[in-house]
Motif scaffolding. Structure first.
Motif, PDB file in Angstrom:
ATOM      1  N   GLY A   1       0.797  -1.218   0.000  1.00 41.49           N
ATOM      2  CA  GLY A   1       0.000   0.000   0.000  1.00 41.49           C
ATOM      3  C   GLY A   1       0.831   1.269   0.000  1.00 41.49           C
ATOM      4  N   ASN A   2       1.902   1.279   0.781  1.00 46.14           N
ATOM      5  CA  ASN A   2       2.806   2.436   0.784  1.00 46.14           C
ATOM      6  C   ASN A   2       3.852   2.322  -0.319  1.00 46.14           C
ATOM      7  N   ASP A   3       4.203   1.097  -0.657  1.00 49.31           N
ATOM      8  CA  ASP A   3       5.216   0.889  -1.690  1.00 49.31           C
ATOM      9  C   ASP A   3       4.766   1.423  -3.042  1.00 49.31           C
ATOM     10  N   CYS A   4       3.482   1.257  -3.359  1.00 49.37           N
ATOM     11  CA  CYS A   4       2.978   1.679  -4.666  1.00 49.37           C
ATOM     12  C   CYS A   4       2.609   3.156  -4.693  1.00 49.37           C
ATOM     13  N   ASP A   5       2.716   3.820  -3.547  1.00 45.61           N
ATOM     14  CA  ASP A   5       2.325   5.219  -3.458  1.00 45.61           C
ATOM     15  C   ASP A   5       3.444   6.129  -3.964  1.00 45.61           C
ATOM     16  N   PHE A   6       3.103   7.396  -4.182  1.00 48.19           N
ATOM     17  CA  PHE A   6       4.056   8.372  -4.715  1.00 48.19           C
ATOM     18  C   PHE A   6       4.260   9.515  -3.728  1.00 48.19           C
ATOM     19  N   ASN A   7       5.319  10.268  -3.948  1.00 45.25           N
ATOM     20  CA  ASN A   7       5.525  11.510  -3.220  1.00 45.25           C
ATOM     21  C   ASN A   7       4.658  12.569  -3.902  1.00 45.25           C
ATOM     22  N   TRP A   8       3.465  12.765  -3.369  1.00 45.38           N
ATOM     23  CA  TRP A   8       2.489  13.597  -4.057  1.00 45.38           C
ATOM     24  C   TRP A   8       2.869  15.070  -4.058  1.00 45.38           C
ATOM     25  N   SER A   9       3.637  15.501  -3.079  1.00 44.83           N
ATOM     26  CA  SER A   9       4.111  16.891  -3.082  1.00 44.83           C
ATOM     27  C   SER A   9       5.032  17.131  -4.273  1.00 44.83           C
ATOM     28  N   GLN A  10       5.902  16.152  -4.555  1.00 42.15           N
ATOM     29  CA  GLN A  10       6.793  16.281  -5.706  1.00 42.15           C
ATOM     30  C   GLN A  10       6.017  16.208  -7.008  1.00 42.15           C
TER      31      GLN A  10
ATOM     32  N   GLY B   1      -5.368  16.076  -1.300  1.00 42.93           N
ATOM     33  CA  GLY B   1      -5.610  17.514  -1.354  1.00 42.93           C
ATOM     34  C   GLY B   1      -5.726  18.135   0.019  1.00 42.93           C
ATOM     35  N   ARG B   2      -6.312  17.414   0.958  1.00 49.99           N
ATOM     36  CA  ARG B   2      -6.431  17.923   2.331  1.00 49.99           C
ATOM     37  C   ARG B   2      -5.066  18.130   2.978  1.00 49.99           C
ATOM     38  N   LEU B   3      -4.074  17.406   2.479  1.00 44.76           N
ATOM     39  CA  LEU B   3      -2.710  17.529   3.022  1.00 44.76           C
ATOM     40  C   LEU B   3      -1.970  18.727   2.435  1.00 44.76           C
ATOM     41  N   GLY B   4      -2.654  19.487   1.570  1.00 47.01           N
ATOM     42  CA  GLY B   4      -2.065  20.714   1.036  1.00 47.01           C
ATOM     43  C   GLY B   4      -1.516  20.595  -0.367  1.00 47.01           C
ATOM     44  N   ASN B   5      -1.803  19.481  -1.040  1.00 46.09           N
ATOM     45  CA  ASN B   5      -1.304  19.289  -2.402  1.00 46.09           C
ATOM     46  C   ASN B   5      -2.327  19.765  -3.431  1.00 46.09           C
ATOM     47  N   ASP B   6      -1.836  20.279  -4.540  1.00 44.46           N
ATOM     48  CA  ASP B   6      -2.700  20.765  -5.617  1.00 44.46           C
ATOM     49  C   ASP B   6      -3.171  19.571  -6.443  1.00 44.46           C
ATOM     50  N   THR B   7      -4.418  19.158  -6.232  1.00 46.91           N
ATOM     51  CA  THR B   7      -4.906  17.956  -6.901  1.00 46.91           C
ATOM     52  C   THR B   7      -5.123  18.169  -8.400  1.00 46.91           C
TER      53      THR B   7
ATOM     54  N   HIS C   1      -3.318  16.177 -13.560  1.00 42.10           N
ATOM     55  CA  HIS C   1      -2.651  16.394 -14.843  1.00 42.10           C
ATOM     56  C   HIS C   1      -1.581  15.326 -15.057  1.00 42.10           C
ATOM     57  N   TRP C   2      -0.829  15.034 -14.003  1.00 39.69           N
ATOM     58  CA  TRP C   2       0.214  14.000 -14.111  1.00 39.69           C
ATOM     59  C   TRP C   2      -0.393  12.610 -14.256  1.00 39.69           C
ATOM     60  N   LEU C   3      -1.437  12.344 -13.471  1.00 40.50           N
ATOM     61  CA  LEU C   3      -2.069  11.028 -13.511  1.00 40.50           C
ATOM     62  C   LEU C   3      -2.720  10.747 -14.861  1.00 40.50           C
ATOM     63  N   GLY C   4      -3.352  11.770 -15.420  1.00 36.39           N
ATOM     64  CA  GLY C   4      -4.136  11.565 -16.628  1.00 36.39           C
ATOM     65  C   GLY C   4      -5.569  11.194 -16.308  1.00 36.39           C
ATOM     66  N   ASN C   5      -5.739  10.363 -15.283  1.00 38.97           N
ATOM     67  CA  ASN C   5      -7.058   9.915 -14.854  1.00 38.97           C
ATOM     68  C   ASN C   5      -6.948   9.488 -13.400  1.00 38.97           C
ATOM     69  N   VAL C   6      -7.934   9.842 -12.591  1.00 38.18           N
ATOM     70  CA  VAL C   6      -7.854   9.530 -11.161  1.00 38.18           C
ATOM     71  C   VAL C   6      -7.745   8.028 -10.914  1.00 38.18           C
ATOM     72  N   ASN C   7      -8.311   7.227 -11.805  1.00 38.47           N
ATOM     73  CA  ASN C   7      -8.280   5.777 -11.600  1.00 38.47           C
ATOM     74  C   ASN C   7      -6.892   5.172 -11.784  1.00 38.47           C
ATOM     75  N   ARG C   8      -5.939   5.962 -12.254  1.00 34.51           N
ATOM     76  CA  ARG C   8      -4.561   5.459 -12.337  1.00 34.51           C
ATOM     77  C   ARG C   8      -4.034   5.136 -10.937  1.00 34.51           C
ATOM     78  N   ILE C   9      -4.499   5.865  -9.931  1.00 36.34           N
ATOM     79  CA  ILE C   9      -4.120   5.549  -8.549  1.00 36.34           C
ATOM     80  C   ILE C   9      -4.561   4.131  -8.212  1.00 36.34           C
ATOM     81  N   TYR C  10      -5.797   3.816  -8.557  1.00 35.46           N
ATOM     82  CA  TYR C  10      -6.335   2.470  -8.314  1.00 35.46           C
ATOM     83  C   TYR C  10      -5.521   1.417  -9.054  1.00 35.46           C
ATOM     84  N   ARG C  11      -5.196   1.701 -10.310  1.00 40.15           N
ATOM     85  CA  ARG C  11      -4.513   0.701 -11.133  1.00 40.15           C
ATOM     86  C   ARG C  11      -3.119   0.383 -10.607  1.00 40.15           C
ATOM     87  N   TYR C  12      -2.416   1.404 -10.116  1.00 43.25           N
ATOM     88  CA  TYR C  12      -1.098   1.147  -9.548  1.00 43.25           C
ATOM     89  C   TYR C  12      -1.206   0.199  -8.359  1.00 43.25           C
TER      90      TYR C  12
END
Length: 225
Positions: A77-86, A140-146, A151-162
Motif C-alpha cells: 500500500g505504501n510501496d505503490c504510493d508516490f511523493n504527491w508533493s513532488q 488535497g487535504r494535506l495541502g497538495n494541488d490535486t 494532470h500528471w495522472l491523466g485519470n484519477v483511476n490510475r491511482i487504483y490501477r497502480y
C-alpha cells in the motif's frame, strides 16, 4: 497457533474519524480473534512502513530468535504510493513509486526465504481495493494541488490501477513461491457494500472492513492448521 504479523498501517489497524484523525482498532479486533479461534497474534506492523522497513524489523526479530508457526507479510500500500508533493510541484516530470515493483517483489521474496530458513511458514496477503477519488481528496487535504496531480495522472483511476498491480503481483508471487495467500481483495470486490468498508481517506478501512479482512485471515489460517 501463533502468528506474527508484518505490514503497514493496514494491519496496524487504524480507522479514520470525521476529522481525518486515526484511531487504532487492531488490538481490540485481534483480541476478539484470539478469543474466538485461539490464534495468538503478535502485531509487528507499523504505520507508514514500506517493505524495506518491514524487512529490517523481520531481520531483527529473526536475530532474536523468532518463534511462531506462521508470519503474515502484508505490504504494498505504501510501496505503490508516490511523493504527491513532488508530483504536484513537477507534474510534467517522471515520478516513481516509493518502491519500484521489481524491488518490492525481490524484498518480499527475501523475507519469505528468511522465514522458511527459520522454520516459519510465510503467508502473503493481497490488498483491499482503494477508493481513488476519496484518496485524491485526502491528498488535497494535506495541502497538495490535486489539479496538478490529476494532470500528471491523466485519470484519477490510475491511482487504483497502480495499487491493483502491486496486489496482483503479490498474488502471483504467492503462486510462484508456493505460499498461502490471504486473498483479501477478492472478498472486498465481491461486496455490494464495498463503499462502506473503505474509510473516508480512501486507503484504510472502516471497522466493518477490518472485520471482513480479519475474517479472511481466520479462514485462510484455519485451512492451514
Amino acid at each position: 497457533m501463533k502468528v506474527q504479523i508484518y505490514g503497514d498501517s493496514l494491519m496496524k489497524g487504524v480507522i479514520v474519524d470525521e476529522n481525518y484523525k486515526y484511531k487504532p482498532v487492531a488490538g481490540k479486533l485481534l483480541s476478539e480473534l484470539e478469543t474466538a479461534t485461539g490464534v495468538e497474534t503478535v502485531n509487528r506492523a507499523h504505520f507508514g512502513y514500506t517493505v524495506d522497513k518491514g524487512k529490517a524489523v523481520l531481520e531483527k526479530d529473526l536475530e532474536k530468535g523468532l518463534t511462531c508457526q506462521y508470519a503474515i507479510l502484508e505490504f504494498g500500500g505504501n510501496d505503490c504510493d508516490f511523493n504527491w508533493s513532488q508530483v504536484a510541484a513537477e507534474p510534467e516530470s517522471v515520478h516513481q513509486p516509493h518502491t519500484p515493483i521489481g524491488t518490492f517483489l525481490d524484498t518480499v521474496t527475501q523475507m519469505a526465504q528468511s522465514l522458511r530458513a527459520a522454520g516459519i511458514k510465510p503467508v502473503l496477503m493481497s490488498l483491499p481495493p482503494l477508493d481513488a477519488q476519496r484518496y485524491l481528496n485526502f491528498i488535497g487535504r494535506l495541502g497538495n494541488d490535486t489539479t496538478r496531480i490529476l494532470h500528471w495522472l491523466g485519470n484519477v483511476n490510475r491511482i487504483y490501477r497502480y495499487q491493483e498491480m502491486y496486489s496482483a503481483q503479490i498474488a502471483k508471487l504467492a503462486g510462484k513461491l508456493g505460499l498461502p495467500l490471504i486473498d483479501v481483495r477478492s472478498r472486498f470486490l465481491d461486496r455490494r457494500d464495498i463503499d462502506s468498508l473503505i474509510a473516508r481517506d480512501g486507503i484504510h478501512l472502516t471497522e466493518p472492513g477490518y472485520r471482513l479482512l480479519l475474517d479472511e485471515c481466520r479462514r485462510t489460517l484455519a485451512a492451514l492448521a
